[in-house]
Write a protein that holds these residues in place. Structure first.
Motif, PDB file in Angstrom:
ATOM      1  N   LEU A   1       0.859  -1.184   0.000  1.00  0.00           N
ATOM      2  CA  LEU A   1       0.000   0.000   0.000  1.00  0.00           C
ATOM      3  C   LEU A   1       0.891   1.229   0.000  1.00  0.00           C
ATOM      4  O   LEU A   1       1.660   1.449   0.943  1.00  0.00           O
ATOM      5  CB  LEU A   1      -0.914   0.004   1.228  1.00  0.00           C
ATOM      6  CG  LEU A   1      -1.902   1.169   1.342  1.00  0.00           C
ATOM      7  CD1 LEU A   1      -2.966   1.077   0.255  1.00  0.00           C
ATOM      8  CD2 LEU A   1      -2.567   1.181   2.717  1.00  0.00           C
ATOM      9  N   ASP A   2       0.770   2.025  -1.075  1.00  0.00           N
ATOM     10  CA  ASP A   2       1.568   3.233  -1.208  1.00  0.00           C
ATOM     11  C   ASP A   2       0.619   4.432  -1.176  1.00  0.00           C
ATOM     12  O   ASP A   2      -0.338   4.505  -1.961  1.00  0.00           O
ATOM     13  CB  ASP A   2       2.353   3.217  -2.520  1.00  0.00           C
ATOM     14  CG  ASP A   2       3.267   4.419  -2.651  1.00  0.00           C
ATOM     15  OD1 ASP A   2       4.287   4.457  -1.958  1.00  0.00           O
ATOM     16  OD2 ASP A   2       2.945   5.322  -3.454  1.00  0.00           O
ATOM     17  N   THR A   3       0.851   5.373  -0.273  1.00  0.00           N
ATOM     18  CA  THR A   3      -0.039   6.510  -0.076  1.00  0.00           C
ATOM     19  C   THR A   3       0.756   7.807  -0.159  1.00  0.00           C
ATOM     20  O   THR A   3       1.989   7.808  -0.273  1.00  0.00           O
ATOM     21  CB  THR A   3      -0.746   6.433   1.289  1.00  0.00           C
ATOM     22  OG1 THR A   3       0.215   6.641   2.337  1.00  0.00           O
ATOM     23  CG2 THR A   3      -1.408   5.075   1.478  1.00  0.00           C
ATOM     24  N   ASP A   4       0.015   8.928  -0.073  1.00  0.00           N
ATOM     25  CA  ASP A   4       0.683  10.223   0.055  1.00  0.00           C
ATOM     26  C   ASP A   4       0.928  10.506   1.536  1.00  0.00           C
ATOM     27  O   ASP A   4       0.789   9.617   2.385  1.00  0.00           O
ATOM     28  CB  ASP A   4      -0.147  11.325  -0.612  1.00  0.00           C
ATOM     29  CG  ASP A   4      -1.560  11.404  -0.056  1.00  0.00           C
ATOM     30  OD1 ASP A   4      -1.810  10.869   1.039  1.00  0.00           O
ATOM     31  OD2 ASP A   4      -2.421  12.006  -0.730  1.00  0.00           O
TER      32      ASP A   4
ATOM     33  N   LYS B   1      -0.743   2.129  10.061  1.00  0.00           N
ATOM     34  CA  LYS B   1       0.552   1.446  10.086  1.00  0.00           C
ATOM     35  C   LYS B   1       0.441   0.105  10.803  1.00  0.00           C
ATOM     36  O   LYS B   1       0.966  -0.920  10.325  1.00  0.00           O
ATOM     37  CB  LYS B   1       1.589   2.333  10.754  1.00  0.00           C
ATOM     38  CG  LYS B   1       2.983   1.740  10.741  1.00  0.00           C
ATOM     39  CD  LYS B   1       3.981   2.652  11.422  1.00  0.00           C
ATOM     40  CE  LYS B   1       5.373   2.012  11.423  1.00  0.00           C
ATOM     41  NZ  LYS B   1       6.369   2.859  12.134  1.00  0.00           N
ATOM     42  N   ALA B   2      -0.253   0.090  11.946  1.00  0.00           N
ATOM     43  CA  ALA B   2      -0.450  -1.173  12.664  1.00  0.00           C
ATOM     44  C   ALA B   2      -1.314  -2.136  11.859  1.00  0.00           C
ATOM     45  O   ALA B   2      -1.109  -3.356  11.892  1.00  0.00           O
ATOM     46  CB  ALA B   2      -1.088  -0.894  14.022  1.00  0.00           C
ATOM     47  N   TYR B   3      -2.291  -1.604  11.117  1.00  0.00           N
ATOM     48  CA  TYR B   3      -3.150  -2.449  10.274  1.00  0.00           C
ATOM     49  C   TYR B   3      -2.308  -3.146   9.206  1.00  0.00           C
ATOM     50  O   TYR B   3      -2.470  -4.355   8.955  1.00  0.00           O
ATOM     51  CB  TYR B   3      -4.227  -1.577   9.641  1.00  0.00           C
ATOM     52  CG  TYR B   3      -5.132  -2.303   8.669  1.00  0.00           C
ATOM     53  CD1 TYR B   3      -6.284  -2.934   9.101  1.00  0.00           C
ATOM     54  CD2 TYR B   3      -4.831  -2.339   7.309  1.00  0.00           C
ATOM     55  CE1 TYR B   3      -7.119  -3.598   8.209  1.00  0.00           C
ATOM     56  CE2 TYR B   3      -5.654  -2.994   6.420  1.00  0.00           C
ATOM     57  CZ  TYR B   3      -6.800  -3.621   6.871  1.00  0.00           C
ATOM     58  OH  TYR B   3      -7.618  -4.273   5.991  1.00  0.00           O
ATOM     59  N   CYS B   4      -1.405  -2.418   8.552  1.00  0.00           N
ATOM     60  CA  CYS B   4      -0.573  -3.010   7.507  1.00  0.00           C
ATOM     61  C   CYS B   4       0.413  -4.024   8.091  1.00  0.00           C
ATOM     62  O   CYS B   4       0.666  -5.079   7.484  1.00  0.00           O
ATOM     63  CB  CYS B   4       0.172  -1.919   6.754  1.00  0.00           C
ATOM     64  SG  CYS B   4      -0.894  -0.842   5.776  1.00  0.00           S
ATOM     65  N   GLU B   5       0.942  -3.720   9.236  1.00  0.00           N
ATOM     66  CA  GLU B   5       1.871  -4.673   9.856  1.00  0.00           C
ATOM     67  C   GLU B   5       1.163  -5.965  10.250  1.00  0.00           C
ATOM     68  O   GLU B   5       1.711  -7.056  10.085  1.00  0.00           O
ATOM     69  CB  GLU B   5       2.523  -4.029  11.077  1.00  0.00           C
ATOM     70  CG  GLU B   5       3.486  -2.898  10.735  1.00  0.00           C
ATOM     71  CD  GLU B   5       4.033  -2.225  11.984  1.00  0.00           C
ATOM     72  OE1 GLU B   5       3.544  -2.569  13.092  1.00  0.00           O
ATOM     73  OE2 GLU B   5       4.928  -1.363  11.858  1.00  0.00           O
ATOM     74  N   ALA B   6      -0.086  -5.852  10.744  1.00  0.00           N
ATOM     75  CA  ALA B   6      -0.823  -7.056  11.135  1.00  0.00           C
ATOM     76  C   ALA B   6      -1.223  -7.890   9.921  1.00  0.00           C
ATOM     77  O   ALA B   6      -1.292  -9.128  10.017  1.00  0.00           O
ATOM     78  CB  ALA B   6      -2.069  -6.656  11.934  1.00  0.00           C
ATOM     79  N   ALA B   7      -1.503  -7.235   8.788  1.00  0.00           N
ATOM     80  CA  ALA B   7      -1.914  -7.956   7.578  1.00  0.00           C
ATOM     81  C   ALA B   7      -0.751  -8.281   6.658  1.00  0.00           C
ATOM     82  O   ALA B   7      -0.969  -8.775   5.545  1.00  0.00           O
ATOM     83  CB  ALA B   7      -2.951  -7.120   6.812  1.00  0.00           C
ATOM     84  N   ASN B   8       0.482  -8.012   7.102  1.00  0.00           N
ATOM     85  CA  ASN B   8       1.676  -8.288   6.308  1.00  0.00           C
ATOM     86  C   ASN B   8       1.628  -7.543   4.964  1.00  0.00           C
ATOM     87  O   ASN B   8       1.892  -8.110   3.905  1.00  0.00           O
ATOM     88  CB  ASN B   8       1.852  -9.793   6.086  1.00  0.00           C
ATOM     89  CG  ASN B   8       3.274 -10.149   5.663  1.00  0.00           C
ATOM     90  OD1 ASN B   8       4.210  -9.379   5.893  1.00  0.00           O
ATOM     91  ND2 ASN B   8       3.432 -11.304   5.034  1.00  0.00           N
ATOM     92  N   ILE B   9       1.282  -6.261   5.032  1.00  0.00           N
ATOM     93  CA  ILE B   9       1.207  -5.401   3.854  1.00  0.00           C
ATOM     94  C   ILE B   9       2.362  -4.408   3.922  1.00  0.00           C
ATOM     95  O   ILE B   9       2.584  -3.754   4.946  1.00  0.00           O
ATOM     96  CB  ILE B   9      -0.137  -4.638   3.801  1.00  0.00           C
ATOM     97  CG1 ILE B   9      -1.301  -5.626   3.717  1.00  0.00           C
ATOM     98  CG2 ILE B   9      -0.176  -3.677   2.625  1.00  0.00           C
ATOM     99  CD1 ILE B   9      -2.667  -4.964   3.824  1.00  0.00           C
ATOM    100  N   VAL B  10       3.091  -4.280   2.825  1.00  0.00           N
ATOM    101  CA  VAL B  10       4.202  -3.329   2.761  1.00  0.00           C
ATOM    102  C   VAL B  10       3.627  -1.919   2.667  1.00  0.00           C
ATOM    103  O   VAL B  10       2.918  -1.582   1.712  1.00  0.00           O
ATOM    104  CB  VAL B  10       5.109  -3.627   1.557  1.00  0.00           C
ATOM    105  CG1 VAL B  10       6.255  -2.618   1.501  1.00  0.00           C
ATOM    106  CG2 VAL B  10       5.648  -5.049   1.632  1.00  0.00           C
TER     107      VAL B  10
END
Length: 375
Positions: free
Chosen positions: A100-103, A114-123
């Motif tokens: 997931l790349d955002t502004d 950030k915690a959501y991406c870390e829990a779902a193993n999303i870069v």
């Protein structure tokens, strides 16, 4: 000596600053050839001409490898709500969300996402500040998909969010399965000239099916969905929801009953002559601005009955003649600077009188006065 050195203590770094620097930066040149699942995310504001108050925003996800695009409305800018909507969008994606790349918006750069991406193993990555070209893929879809089908009106409230969600349910199928687009393959610079190489036009579904990294089960599932779709029916559904959205934004009625969709054959026949009417999307119609009313008190409001009576008795009188008569009747009450106001008043009365003469119902003519048409 600088003041900070005199104080003898280090400057405390803001928490948001530290959080933003903990998210790595990814530029447009760093993508290379990613697998399907690395997406860019952005928000499109439906604020209309003014950004004041609360309004709906659209969350847009665009896959880098295939161009697959998903949209969903956000009724408020809130990080927990964004995480919930992101979870729902992941269910519609035909591939796993890998990156997931955002502004640098605070609705993205926060501890919750950030915690959501870390829990779902999303870069989780971000672009450089004030460099929109780092998110060129999703920025292009913001205009080609969201702005093109939704327009630039202001949408707020739960009812508008429901209509946008209904619109995106049909639009996602039409865009991903039936709308081909180019894709930049290579870019070379020769001095000041940039030479770009594009692939042949293809839909996101075709690019995903042609990718060797796509599992066969996903490929067969997408082919079954594609075989059951009718692009004309999808386009008709999109036009129906656009009509209701435009009516909601322009008139703001209390309730909007669902309008029955017209038959497919009638809608298909209307497309044959659609080019004559220009833009067919209801959300592209220009906003009808209300005529500006009077901002100051009418200086002739007390004398209007007398002026009207004098005008009807002698309609050939000019504005200066009526003003002179008005000054004689009411000494010192109406100065000469009201001449232009009176002239505009006479102009509107003469226009009404001319329309009454031209468009009045025709009276029965006496015998012998019938108009004959030459043969």
């Amino acid at each position: 000596m600088p003041i900070r050195e005199k104080l003898g203590r280090k400057r405390r770094r803001h928490t948001a600053h530290s959080l933003r620097h903990s998210v790595p930066i990814r530029t447009s040149a760093d993508w290379n050839d990613p697998a399907p699942g690395f997406v860019e995310a952005d928000l499109v504001a439906h604020s209309g001409p003014s950004a004041r108050g609360s309004f709906i925003q659209t969350l847009v996800l665009t896959d880098i490898a295939t161009g697959w695009t998903e949209c969903a409305p956000l009724i408020v800018r809130e990080q927990t709500l964004l995480s919930t909507v992101l979870t729902e969008l992941r269910k519609h994606l035909p591939f796993a969300l890998l990156g997931l790349d955002t502004d640098n918006d605070t609705v993205f750069i926060n501890e919750t996402l950030k915690a959501y991406c870390e829990a779902a193993n999303i870069v989780f990555t971000r672009c450089r500040p004030y460099r929109k070209n780092d998110q060129a893929f999703v920025e292009q879809k913001n205009g080609a998909v969201v702005r093109r089908i939704v327009g630039y009106r202001r949408f707020e409230g739960l009812e508008a969010a429901k209509l946008l969600a209904e619109l995106y349910r049909s639009a996602r199928l039409f865009v991903n399965f039936f709308q081909p687009s180019f894709k930049l393959i290579a870019k070379q610079r020769d001095g000041a000239r940039a030479r770009k190489t594009y692939s042949a036009p293809a839909t996101p579904h075709q690019r995903l099916a042609a990718d060797a990294r796509t599992p066969d089960a996903v490929r067969h599932h997408l082919q079954e969905i594609y075989a059951a779709l009718d692009p004309v029916a999808l386009l008709r559904d999109i036009r129906d929801v656009q009509e209701r959205l435009a009516a909601l934004a322009d008139t703001q009625p209390i309730s909007h009953p669902a309008v029955a969709s017209q038959p497919i054959d009638r809608f298909l026949a209307s497309l044959r002559t659609a080019w004559k009417d220009g833009a067919m999307r209801p959300t592209d119609r220009p906003l009808v601005k209300a005529k500006r009313g009077r901002r100051r008190p009418d200086p002739l409001i007390r004398a209007t009955p007398d002026l009207r009576k004098w005008f009807e008795a002698e309609p050939w009188r000019s504005g200066s003649e009526l003003l002179s008569r008005l000054q004689m009747e009411y000494p010192g009450a109406y100065p000469n600077k009201l001449l232009r106001t009176l002239q505009r008043r006479l102009k509107s009365w003469r226009s009404e009188q001319a329309n009454a003469l031209l468009f009045a119902p025709s009276e029965k003519m006496p015998p012998g006065y019938e108009v004959t048409t030459p043969q």
